[in-house]
Design an enzyme around this catalytic site. Structure first.
Site, PDB file in Angstrom:
ATOM      1  N   GLU A 234      16.552  -5.281 -14.801  1.00  0.00           N
ATOM      2  CA  GLU A 234      16.364  -5.969 -13.255  1.00  0.00           C
ATOM      3  C   GLU A 234      15.796  -4.262 -12.457  1.00  0.00           C
ATOM      4  OE1 GLU A 234      17.407  -8.872 -12.319  1.00  0.00           O
ATOM      5  OE2 GLU A 234      17.687  -9.672 -14.066  1.00  0.00           O
TER       6      GLU A 234
ATOM      7  N   ASP B 196      24.100  -1.780  -7.689  1.00  0.00           N
ATOM      8  CA  ASP B 196      23.791  -1.647  -6.146  1.00  0.00           C
ATOM      9  C   ASP B 196      25.077  -2.073  -5.980  1.00  0.00           C
ATOM     10  OD1 ASP B 196      22.187  -4.315  -6.711  1.00  0.00           O
ATOM     11  OD2 ASP B 196      20.295  -2.856  -5.712  1.00  0.00           O
TER      12      ASP B 196
ATOM     13  N   HIS C 121      24.856  -7.043  -9.713  1.00  0.00           N
ATOM     14  CA  HIS C 121      23.578  -5.781 -11.108  1.00  0.00           C
ATOM     15  C   HIS C 121      24.499  -5.027 -10.151  1.00  0.00           C
ATOM     16  CE1 HIS C 121      19.856  -7.777  -9.276  1.00  0.00           C
ATOM     17  NE2 HIS C 121      20.152  -8.059 -10.244  1.00  0.00           N
TER      18      HIS C 121
ATOM     19  N   CYS D 186      18.899  -3.779  -1.501  1.00  0.00           N
ATOM     20  CA  CYS D 186      18.518  -4.462  -2.311  1.00  0.00           C
ATOM     21  C   CYS D 186      16.750  -4.265  -2.341  1.00  0.00           C
ATOM     22  CB  CYS D 186      18.838  -5.735  -2.284  1.00  0.00           C
ATOM     23  SG  CYS D 186      20.625  -6.165  -2.887  1.00  0.00           S
TER      24      CYS D 186
ATOM     25  N   ARG E 266      13.248 -15.147 -11.123  1.00  0.00           N
ATOM     26  CA  ARG E 266      12.831 -14.238 -10.422  1.00  0.00           C
ATOM     27  C   ARG E 266      11.523 -13.952 -12.260  1.00  0.00           C
ATOM     28  NH1 ARG E 266      16.249  -9.935  -7.388  1.00  0.00           N
ATOM     29  NH2 ARG E 266      13.514  -9.746  -7.304  1.00  0.00           N
TER      30      ARG E 266
HETATM   31  O1  SUG Z   1      18.483 -11.894  -8.163  1.00  0.00           O
HETATM   32  N1  SUG Z   1      18.880 -13.569  -5.049  1.00  0.00           N
HETATM   33  C1  SUG Z   1      18.931 -12.351  -5.397  1.00  0.00           C
HETATM   34  C2  SUG Z   1      19.215 -11.074  -4.827  1.00  0.00           C
HETATM   35  C3  SUG Z   1      18.480 -10.082  -5.216  1.00  0.00           C
HETATM   36  C4  SUG Z   1      20.318  -8.197  -4.543  1.00  0.00           C
HETATM   37  N2  SUG Z   1      18.997  -7.606  -5.382  1.00  0.00           N
HETATM   38  C5  SUG Z   1      19.727  -5.905  -5.771  1.00  0.00           C
HETATM   39  N3  SUG Z   1      21.403  -6.733  -6.044  1.00  0.00           N
HETATM   40  N4  SUG Z   1      18.934  -5.475  -5.861  1.00  0.00           N
HETATM   41  C6  SUG Z   1      19.012 -12.461  -7.007  1.00  0.00           C
HETATM   42  O2  SUG Z   1      19.993 -12.412  -7.456  1.00  0.00           O
HETATM   43  C7  SUG Z   1      18.898 -15.688  -4.529  1.00  0.00           C
HETATM   44  C8  SUG Z   1      17.516 -16.892  -4.469  1.00  0.00           C
HETATM   45  C9  SUG Z   1      17.960 -18.672  -4.282  1.00  0.00           C
HETATM   46  O3  SUG Z   1      18.812 -18.457  -4.939  1.00  0.00           O
HETATM   47  O4  SUG Z   1      17.048 -18.590  -3.454  1.00  0.00           O
HETATM   48  C10 SUG Z   1      18.448 -14.581  -4.895  1.00  0.00           C
HETATM   49  O5  SUG Z   1      17.399 -14.306  -6.186  1.00  0.00           O
END
Ligand code: SUG
Length: 435
Positions: free
Chosen positions: A181, A251, A249, A366, A147
């Site tokens: 984040e 949320d 997170h 999300c 990310r």
């Molecule tokens: O950052 N999943 C994201 C999900 C984000 C959710 N966002 C909020 N809660 N606002 C994360 O963990 C998974 C990608 C992977 O495993 O290929 C991922 O990045």
């Protein structure tokens, strides 16, 4: 001024896959290696937006990022023997090969994680800021390598969508010394969207075996950049138990809208202190706390009860937009039905299917970034109506892959399909400049 809450949903990109990249995100880990369905995923996202438009809510979009991120592949993940051939200067597709990166790191260049727009930025609406502008700071997302390379493409979009600097101030991410984040760890409460609110920044101190992604130093810096009133800004620690149970997170365990806070009993390290501070600032506050005895942390995290969109309905009252998984979790659905049957501020439940995103740990909340603004001040290319959603859906139907298996990520033809699919969407939305 007609300030409205606009939900900007991340359109789910053509590289959506399950690579298990997010330590501490139980859905991501448990679905590692499964076959993903990018077309179905993206269409589920479009249907959620359509559902919310039909409720009378203002809707916007954010676009998928270039994937594979060939430039990031070169910059972040060089193979020592091939350094000279990496596409650092140009990012040109023709000189990148997937063999340039160690297999274990390769999936980071493919992740469609920018879909989770709640992590794109932190947003402070105009009534809260000293200069009366809506401030947005792109998140650095530095904790997870897959990310950490999102922010340049996010910032580019924010700068176009919110270019009117009479009403918006768009900030680059804070330096990656501290993790940020975005809105996933930020809540705003107040009498209404268009009156001064209280901004709550939730950070992690300890997470058991899992990383804490939001650092208080980052949150404090953002509050300063956004010129928030220190007397109406709170910094609250997320509980270690919640992070250790998979709430990577805030949320995932709490959601707020106007004068309502819906939170799990175990969401915060010192909830009594937090609630007292909030009540002092907002006498009309409703705190709806879900007791651990009614819904365990595990059920809350599995069902994403709190990763709901809590919205003010145009006809009055609030609605809670939850994922199908909440209806399928008996303890959660029982609590929700009893809650709406009571005389509280949340009057309606809506259920949406975002299963493809959920399997990577991303629920309805999300997928969206909330921005309080006058819709007419936003670049119209980022605003959605039914006709635009039809157009987006037809590009997805035509260009998005039906399925991706882990080994498919090695196939250059698939990379080309991903890139062509995104270009088709940019062309359709007249946003080729994001190229
Ligand atoms: O950052 N999943 C994201 C999900 C984000 C959710 N966002 C909020 N809660 N606002 C994360 O963990 C998974 C990608 C992977 O495993 O290929 C991922 O990045």
């Amino acid at each position: 001024m007609l300030l409205t809450e606009i939900n900007f949903d991340g359109i789910i990109g053509p590289s959506h896959n399950y690579s298990g990249l997010s330590l501490g995100n139980l859905a991501s880990s448990s679905n590692k290696g499964n076959v993903s369905h990018p077309k179905a995923a993206a269409l589920q996202g479009v249907e959620k937006m359509r559902h919310n438009l039909r409720l009378g809510l203002a809707q916007g979009v954010l676009l998928p990022h270039p994937r594979p991120d060939r430039l990031a592949q070169g910059v972040l993940l060089p193979h020592p023997r091939r350094r000279s051939s990496l596409p650092i200067e140009t990012g040109s597709p023709s000189c990148a090969t997937v063999e340039d990166v160690p297999a274990s790191l390769r999936p980071a260049a493919f992740s469609a994680s920018a879909m989770w727009a709640a992590n794109a930025a932190t947003v402070s609406p105009a009534p809260d800021t000293a200069d009366g502008r809506c401030h947005l700071t792109a998140a650095n997302l530095r904790t997870m390598s897959h990310r950490s390379h999102e922010w340049p493409a996010t910032l580019a979009q924010l700068r176009i969508a919110f270019a009117d600097d009479r009403v918006f101030a768009v900030h680059p991410p804070i330096p990656a010394t501290f993790g940020d984040e975005g809105a996933a760890n930020h809540m705003r409460l107040g009498a209404s969207h268009d009156s001064p609110g209280v901004e709550v920044f939730v950070y992690g101190q300890r997470g058991g075996a899992f990383p804490t992604r939001q650092h208080v130093e980052a949150s404090r810096a953002i509050a300063r950049f956004h010129r928030l009133d220190p007397d109406r800004t709170l910094f609250v620690a997320q509980s270690e138990d919640a992070i250790a149970a998979g709430a990577f997170h805030n949320d995932v365990v709490a959601v707020a809208n106007e004068n309502v806070l819906l939170a799990h009993e175990l969401a915060f390290e010192d909830r009594a202190d937090f609630y007292t501070s909030l009540r002092r600032l907002l006498p009309d506050l409703h705190i709806l706390e879900v007791p651990a005895g009614a819904v365990s942390l595990d059920d809350a995290i599995r069902s994403y009860l709190f990763n709901a969109q809590l919205v003010t309905l145009p006809g009055g009252g609030m609605g809670l937009i939850v994922p199908e998984e909440a209806r399928e979790t008996p303890s959660v659905w029982t609590w929700l039905e009893e809650m709406v049957a009571g005389n509280g501020p949340i009057r309606k439940l809506f259920v949406v299917d975002v299963r493809q995103s959920m399997a990577n740990g991303g629920g309805p909340a999300c997928l969206r970034l909330r921005v309080v603004a006058e819709p007419s001040r936003v670049d119209p290319r980022f605003m959605a109506d039914e006709a635009k959603l039809d157009g987006i859906a037809s590009v997805i139907e035509r260009h998005w892959p039906d399925r991706i298996e882990p080994e498919d990520l090695l196939r250059p033809e698939l990379w080309q399909q991903m890139e062509a699919a995104r270009f088709a969407l940019l062309a359709r939305l007249d946003l080729a400049e994001l190229g």
